[in-house]
Write a protein that holds these residues in place. Structure first.
Motif, short mmCIF file in Angstrom:
data_model
loop_
_atom_site.label_atom_id
_atom_site.label_comp_id
_atom_site.label_asym_id
_atom_site.label_seq_id
_atom_site.Cartn_x
_atom_site.Cartn_y
_atom_site.Cartn_z
N ASP A 148 38.11 36.43 103.34
CA ASP A 148 38.33 35.74 102.08
C ASP A 148 38.39 34.23 102.26
O ASP A 148 37.90 33.47 101.41
N ARG A 149 38.99 33.78 103.36
CA ARG A 149 39.02 32.33 103.64
C ARG A 149 37.64 31.81 104.03
O ARG A 149 37.26 30.69 103.70
N LEU A 150 36.90 32.63 104.77
CA LEU A 150 35.64 32.16 105.33
C LEU A 150 34.58 31.91 104.26
O LEU A 150 33.67 31.11 104.47
N TRP A 151 34.67 32.58 103.12
CA TRP A 151 33.69 32.32 102.06
C TRP A 151 33.66 30.83 101.71
O TRP A 151 32.59 30.27 101.48
N THR A 152 34.84 30.20 101.66
CA THR A 152 34.85 28.78 101.30
C THR A 152 34.25 27.91 102.40
O THR A 152 33.69 26.85 102.13
N VAL A 153 34.36 28.35 103.65
CA VAL A 153 33.76 27.62 104.77
C VAL A 153 32.24 27.71 104.72
O VAL A 153 31.53 26.74 105.02
N LEU A 154 31.73 28.88 104.34
CA LEU A 154 30.29 29.10 104.30
C LEU A 154 29.68 28.75 102.95
O LEU A 154 28.46 28.84 102.78
N GLU A 155 30.50 28.36 101.99
CA GLU A 155 30.00 27.97 100.67
C GLU A 155 29.40 26.57 100.72
O GLU A 155 29.92 25.68 101.39
N ARG A 156 28.28 26.39 100.02
CA ARG A 156 27.62 25.09 99.92
C ARG A 156 27.49 24.71 98.46
O ARG A 156 27.17 25.55 97.61
N GLN A 157 27.73 23.44 98.16
CA GLN A 157 27.62 22.93 96.80
C GLN A 157 26.23 22.37 96.56
O GLN A 157 25.55 21.93 97.49
N PRO A 158 25.76 22.39 95.32
CA PRO A 158 24.44 21.83 95.03
C PRO A 158 24.40 20.35 95.34
O PRO A 158 25.37 19.62 95.07
N GLN A 159 23.31 19.91 95.93
CA GLN A 159 23.11 18.51 96.27
C GLN A 159 21.72 18.08 95.84
O GLN A 159 20.79 18.90 95.82
N PRO A 160 21.54 16.82 95.50
CA PRO A 160 20.18 16.35 95.19
C PRO A 160 19.27 16.51 96.41
O PRO A 160 19.73 16.49 97.55
N VAL B 257 26.30 30.75 99.34
CA VAL B 257 26.91 31.04 100.64
C VAL B 257 25.81 31.17 101.68
O VAL B 257 24.81 31.86 101.47
N VAL B 258 26.00 30.51 102.81
CA VAL B 258 25.05 30.60 103.92
C VAL B 258 25.59 31.61 104.93
O VAL B 258 26.79 31.90 104.96
N PRO B 259 24.72 32.16 105.79
CA PRO B 259 25.20 33.17 106.75
C PRO B 259 26.15 32.62 107.80
O PRO B 259 27.10 33.28 108.20
N GLY B 260 25.87 31.42 108.33
CA GLY B 260 26.68 30.85 109.41
C GLY B 260 25.86 30.63 110.67
O GLY B 260 24.71 31.06 110.78
N GLY B 261 26.45 29.93 111.63
CA GLY B 261 25.77 29.65 112.88
C GLY B 261 24.55 28.76 112.66
O GLY B 261 24.63 27.74 111.98
N ARG B 262 23.41 29.16 113.21
CA ARG B 262 22.18 28.36 113.08
C ARG B 262 21.61 28.42 111.66
O ARG B 262 20.66 27.70 111.34
N TYR B 263 22.18 29.25 110.82
CA TYR B 263 21.64 29.46 109.48
C TYR B 263 22.47 28.70 108.45
O TYR B 263 23.46 29.22 107.92
N GLY B 264 22.06 27.49 108.17
CA GLY B 264 22.77 26.64 107.23
C GLY B 264 22.09 26.56 105.88
O GLY B 264 22.29 25.59 105.14
N GLU B 265 21.29 27.58 105.54
CA GLU B 265 20.61 27.65 104.27
C GLU B 265 20.78 29.08 103.74
O GLU B 265 21.20 29.97 104.46
N ILE B 266 20.45 29.28 102.48
CA ILE B 266 20.57 30.61 101.90
C ILE B 266 19.43 31.49 102.41
O ILE B 266 18.33 31.00 102.70
N LEU C 279 30.73 33.16 92.56
CA LEU C 279 29.67 32.90 93.53
C LEU C 279 28.51 33.88 93.39
O LEU C 279 27.35 33.52 93.61
N VAL C 280 28.82 35.12 93.06
CA VAL C 280 27.74 36.09 92.82
C VAL C 280 26.87 35.61 91.67
O VAL C 280 25.63 35.60 91.76
N PHE D 261 29.94 35.86 109.82
CA PHE D 261 28.52 35.87 109.59
C PHE D 261 28.32 36.60 108.28
O PHE D 261 28.79 37.71 108.12
N GLY D 262 27.66 35.94 107.34
CA GLY D 262 27.63 36.35 105.94
C GLY D 262 27.56 37.82 105.65
O GLY D 262 28.45 38.39 105.02
#
Length: 523
Positions: free
Chosen positions: A107-119, A134-143, A163-164, A503-504
């Motif tokens: 439950d805490r980790l979702w906020t760590v892996l959550e990304r906000q919209p950016q230009p 939410v991104v998976p984590g590790g080398r995967y910093g995108e959806i 988030l869903v 990992f997501g």
């Protein structure tokens, strides 16, 4: 919210229309020249180079490299680090609170892996999204497309329906923009998709927000279907076009594909080496590697002609049960969406397509000798003979006949059930989607598919074994990881990169399974 497309996206890709072939233009190797391959070989992870943000125009960096690389004291790593902002592992600095159990950790980790919209950043390969994700984590910093469905399962149980909703809206926005959901929101992923879980995502959301969700996203369902079925109506028996295949008997099914036949930018040097290891035309190898990446099973013996050598990959020659089960789900969801808007004629036509596909899966993708749904070599109309967890998709989506489901359960228990869950295949090839590895999404599909057909004892056994292994690793290392060795106590491995933390989808599936099988955490 409108975002400008990154400059690299404009350089690399033409925006496709729904149902049209993606135009493959210049890629990173053309933009950076010799620097690109040299940098990928110098970096610990080749993907870092395509995710890096250059500090100056790529042409000027490439020119400087060409001028300086022959200098006696030239330091390649230092050059890269000074001229690029290299990515950091997603969630890499997060440390679990030692007081947290695994549920609190997730439950805490979702906020760590959550990304906000950016230009959109004109220097970056990242494609902007309009809402949080939410991104998976590790080398995967995108959806990632299919990852996100299994992440959503956990988000629902964690009370993060916000988030869903936002992730579903992001996938709809990608379909609107590109005509399909790319593999991930990076420019270098635009020429392919991934297993099409948009319809199951909508079903998941509709269970909470009501059936109006299907009507709201009907245009995107239609466009995704057009993407996967492009060219199908014009095919003669025994022909294929992009992702559509018309078999000899006239049946239309689907395969994985990629609209480019060059090395994947994110794995450029690896693909060069793979193609060089065999004697096939290199473009043929590259196309099949890319199609294997679209499958999500990158890579597995199920795609390999000889079962062990990556250069023998033949993904585009195969009609698989997992993809066709997902397209059945898409057709069935489209039918329900048409009913929601009162278009009964179109609903009936789509119902007929869904039932025709389900009948074809039961008839053509069933291997009676092995008791599984398996991959079909469509040109020869014969099974590959591979026993894999792709066999559970027709159970998950209610396509299998009762006798077929019972046989699948027998085969899973006899051939794929291991100490810590289900292995993906029976083959030890060294690829990551083979024995001894087990993956969270396939455990979920198997467990729920078995339960759907009354195979509750086996479903519970798989769930308990998988949950216990996840909890053992968490207790020892205070983290959850991308995949697990289900045969013993070693860490999972194989494939193109090291085991990833995060990992997501592991988080999502475990969070959902603990709700269904809470007693497993007490054993």
């Amino acid at each position: 919210m409108k975002h400008p497309r990154p400059l690299l996206a404009l350089l690399l890709w033409a925006v496709p229309l729904a149902g049209s072939a993606q135009q493959c233009v210049a890629g990173f190797p053309e933009i950076y020249g010799p620097l690109f391959a040299d940098a990928q070989r110098a970096l610990p992870d080749p993907k870092s180079m395509v995710d890096a943000v250059p500090s100056a125009a790529p042409a000027s960096i490439a020119a400087e490299y060409a001028q300086r690389r022959g200098e006696p004291d030239f330091d390649m790593r230092r050059f890269i680090e000074q001229r690029f902002e290299l990515p950091s592992p997603a969630g890499g600095e997060y440390r679990t609170d030692p007081r947290d159990d695994v549920v609190a950790h997730i439950d805490r980790l979702w906020t760590v892996l959550e990304r906000q919209p950016q230009p959109g950043d004109a220097r970056s390969s990242l494609l902007p999204l309009p809402q949080p994700y939410v991104v998976p984590g590790g080398r995967y910093g995108e959806i990632y497309y299919w990852d996100s469905y299994f992440t959503m399962l956990g988000l629902v149980e964690s009370g993060r329906l916000d988030l869903v909703r936002s992730m579903v809206a992001n996938f709809a926005a990608l379909i609107d923009r590109y005509g399909h959901v790319p593999n991930g929101n990076r420019t270098y992923y635009l020429s392919r998709s991934q297993p099409p879980f948009f319809a199951p995502m909508l079903r998941l959301l509709a269970e909470r927000d009501g059936p109006g969700v299907l009507a709201k996203y009907l245009p995107q369902l239609e466009r995704e279907y057009a993407f996967w079925m492009d060219g199908a109506d014009a095919l003669a028996p025994g022909q294929a076009h992009r992702r559509a295949v018309r078999l000899r008997d006239g049946t239309v099914l689907n395969r994985y594909w990629d609209d480019c036949d060059t090395p994947r930018d994110e794995s450029h040097v690896m693909d060069l080496d793979t193609a060089a290891a065999g004697d096939r035309p290199r473009a043929e190898v590259y196309r099949n590697l890319r199609a294997g990446a679209e499958s999500g099973w990158d890579f597995s013996s199920r795609w390999l002609a000889d079962g062990r050598s990556l250069h023998s990959i033949r993904t585009v020659e195969i009609v698989p049960p997992d993809l066709n089960s997902l397209l059945y789900a898409l057709e069935a969801t489209l039918a329900d969406a048409y009913r929601q808007v009162g278009d009964i004629a179109r609903a009936s036509r789509m119902d007929a397509r869904a039932e025709a596909r389900a009948a074809a899966i039961r008839r053509l993708l069933w291997d009676e000798d092995r008791g599984v749904f398996t991959d079909l070599l469509w040109a020869d109309m014969r099974s590959t003979g591979a026993v894999t967890l792709a066999s559970v998709y027709p159970l998950y989506f209610g396509i299998a006949g009762p006798a077929q489901a019972a046989r699948v359960a027998e085969t899973l228990r006899a051939r794929l059930l291991q100490r810590h869950g289900l292995a993906s295949t029976t083959i030890r090839s060294g690829e990551q989607w083979d024995m001894p590895n087990g993956w969270a999404p396939l455990q979920w599909l198997a467990i729920r598919g078995l339960s759907r057909y009354g195979e509750d004892a086996l479903a519970r056994e798989v769930a308990h074994r998988w949950i216990r292994r996840n909890l053992q690793v968490f207790a020892a290392e205070r983290k959850l990881v991308e995949k697990y060795d289900v045969t013993g106590d070693a860490a999972a491995g194989g494939g193109e990169y090291p085991l990833q933390d995060g990992f997501g989808w592991t988080n999502g599936v475990l969070r959902a399974l603990l709700v269904l099988y809470p007693e497993a955490a007490k054993n």
